[in-house]
Design an enzyme around this catalytic site. Structure first.
Site, mmCIF file in Angstrom:
data_model
loop_
_atom_site.group_PDB
_atom_site.id
_atom_site.type_symbol
_atom_site.label_atom_id
_atom_site.label_comp_id
_atom_site.label_asym_id
_atom_site.label_seq_id
_atom_site.Cartn_x
_atom_site.Cartn_y
_atom_site.Cartn_z
ATOM 1 N N HIS A 60 8.041 12.057 3.386
ATOM 2 C CA HIS A 60 7.171 12.716 4.378
ATOM 3 C C HIS A 60 7.168 11.910 5.668
ATOM 4 O O HIS A 60 7.621 10.759 5.680
ATOM 5 C CB HIS A 60 5.737 12.809 3.844
ATOM 6 C CG HIS A 60 5.114 11.453 3.681
ATOM 7 N ND1 HIS A 60 5.293 10.687 2.549
ATOM 8 C CD2 HIS A 60 4.358 10.704 4.529
ATOM 9 C CE1 HIS A 60 4.677 9.537 2.706
ATOM 10 N NE2 HIS A 60 4.101 9.517 3.895
ATOM 11 N N HIS A 142 8.158 7.862 11.594
ATOM 12 C CA HIS A 142 9.227 7.401 10.691
ATOM 13 C C HIS A 142 9.021 8.008 9.317
ATOM 14 O O HIS A 142 7.903 8.375 8.954
ATOM 15 C CB HIS A 142 9.220 5.872 10.586
ATOM 16 C CG HIS A 142 8.031 5.344 9.845
ATOM 17 N ND1 HIS A 142 6.787 5.214 10.424
ATOM 18 C CD2 HIS A 142 7.879 4.948 8.552
ATOM 19 C CE1 HIS A 142 5.929 4.743 9.532
ATOM 20 N NE2 HIS A 142 6.565 4.578 8.390
HETATM 21 P P1 ATP Z 1 1.605 2.230 -1.430
HETATM 22 O O1 ATP Z 1 0.666 1.789 -0.339
HETATM 23 O O2 ATP Z 1 0.909 2.498 -2.735
HETATM 24 O O3 ATP Z 1 2.786 1.356 -1.578
HETATM 25 P P2 ATP Z 1 2.132 4.454 0.355
HETATM 26 O O4 ATP Z 1 2.136 3.492 1.506
HETATM 27 O O5 ATP Z 1 3.189 5.506 0.306
HETATM 28 O O6 ATP Z 1 2.196 3.686 -1.031
HETATM 29 P P3 ATP Z 1 -0.484 5.023 1.245
HETATM 30 O O7 ATP Z 1 -0.730 3.567 1.519
HETATM 31 O O8 ATP Z 1 -1.580 5.812 0.639
HETATM 32 O O9 ATP Z 1 0.753 5.205 0.287
HETATM 33 O O10 ATP Z 1 -0.032 5.674 2.616
HETATM 34 C C1 ATP Z 1 0.200 7.047 2.738
HETATM 35 C C2 ATP Z 1 1.008 7.263 4.008
HETATM 36 O O11 ATP Z 1 0.247 6.825 5.149
HETATM 37 C C3 ATP Z 1 2.311 6.483 4.075
HETATM 38 O O12 ATP Z 1 3.240 7.234 4.817
HETATM 39 C C4 ATP Z 1 1.938 5.231 4.824
HETATM 40 O O13 ATP Z 1 3.040 4.687 5.518
HETATM 41 C C5 ATP Z 1 0.922 5.761 5.808
HETATM 42 N N1 ATP Z 1 -0.076 4.751 6.146
HETATM 43 C C6 ATP Z 1 -0.718 3.932 5.298
HETATM 44 N N2 ATP Z 1 -1.599 3.155 5.964
HETATM 45 C C7 ATP Z 1 -1.507 3.502 7.264
HETATM 46 C C8 ATP Z 1 -2.143 3.079 8.464
HETATM 47 N N3 ATP Z 1 -3.085 2.141 8.458
HETATM 48 N N4 ATP Z 1 -1.786 3.684 9.616
HETATM 49 C C9 ATP Z 1 -0.860 4.637 9.648
HETATM 50 N N5 ATP Z 1 -0.213 5.093 8.558
HETATM 51 C C10 ATP Z 1 -0.523 4.528 7.382
#
Ligand code: ATP
Ligand code: MG
Length: 192
Positions: A60, A142
């Site tokens: 995504h 990205h």
């Molecule tokens: P994990 O953190 O369990 O390794 P993940 O990063 O895919 O997995 P999430 O941390 O829930 O899952 O993030 C969901 C999405 O939001 C991902 O695309 C992540 O890159 C993005 N994301 C997470 N934290 C932030 C943030 N603080 N600002 C912008 N985007 C974020």
């Protein structure tokens, strides 16, 4: 007696506890053909940079990250986000990148997309109006393809063209094998 009252007396099973909050983000969610193309790029990038590939069903592009929101507020959020007066558009994903600080390998844009930026701005504006907090740092479009990737020389890649005609709100569920995502709602962009 209400159902919760019955549950308290032990007369009915109360079921698993519902989470008090959910971890939410708005995203572009690929159609099957785009998902396959992104997944192929992930496979190819993995050969150059190693690390762990993201599962195809998780690919995504994050638009706005909300983080934890009380579960009780989610229905109101789903009803309050309005259609956005932006038409369907194309994203030409032609740039690979690797961030050493978090060892993510990604696919993104060599040229910024004004339409994508407008969509992010419109969503942020709506969230501000609704008084819902979000990560307001500059948006870096990205698609994460690799985690824990050592990286290396930057390979050229075949671009992936993504015809974007919708956006979604997603709930993220952290699990041992990486986050699993539930798409909660879809909003369509106008097509001609
Ligand atoms: P994990 O953190 O369990 O390794 P993940 O990063 O895919 O997995 P999430 O941390 O829930 O899952 O993030 C969901 C999405 O939001 C991902 O695309 C992540 O890159 C993005 N994301 C997470 N934290 C932030 C943030 N603080 N600002 C912008 N985007 C974020
Ligand atoms: Mg994360």
């Amino acid at each position: 007696m209400t159902e919760s009252g019955l549950a308290e007396t032990g007369l009915i099973e109360s079921g698993p506890a519902k989470p008090a909050t959910r971890r939410l983000f708005f995203a572009l969610w690929p159609d099957d053909a785009t998902r396959n193309a992104l997944n192929r790029t992930g496979k190819w990038l993995h050969q150059h940079w190693g690390g762990r590939r993201m599962r195809a069903d998780t690919l995504h592009l994050t638009l706005v990250f909300l983080g934890e929101l009380p579960a009780a507020q989610i229905d109101a959020l789903l009803q309050s986000i309005q259609d956005i007066p932006i038409g369907a558009f194309e994203l030409n994903l032609d740039q690979t990148g690797h961030w050493p600080h978090n060892r993510i390998g990604w696919l993104g844009l060599s040229q910024p997309s004004q339409t994508l930026e407008s969509l992010v701005r419109a969503l942020r504006d709506q969230l501000r109006t609704l008084d819902i907090p979000f990560d307001a740092r500059p948006h870096t479009p990205h698609i994460t393809l690799l985690r824990k990737a050592p990286g290396g020389a930057a390979p050229e890649c075949l671009p992936v063209n993504w015809g974007v005609d919708r956006f979604v709100l997603v709930a993220s569920n952290p699990q041992a094998d990486g986050a699993h995502y539930d798409v909660l709602q879809t909003w369509r962009l106008a097509t001609q």
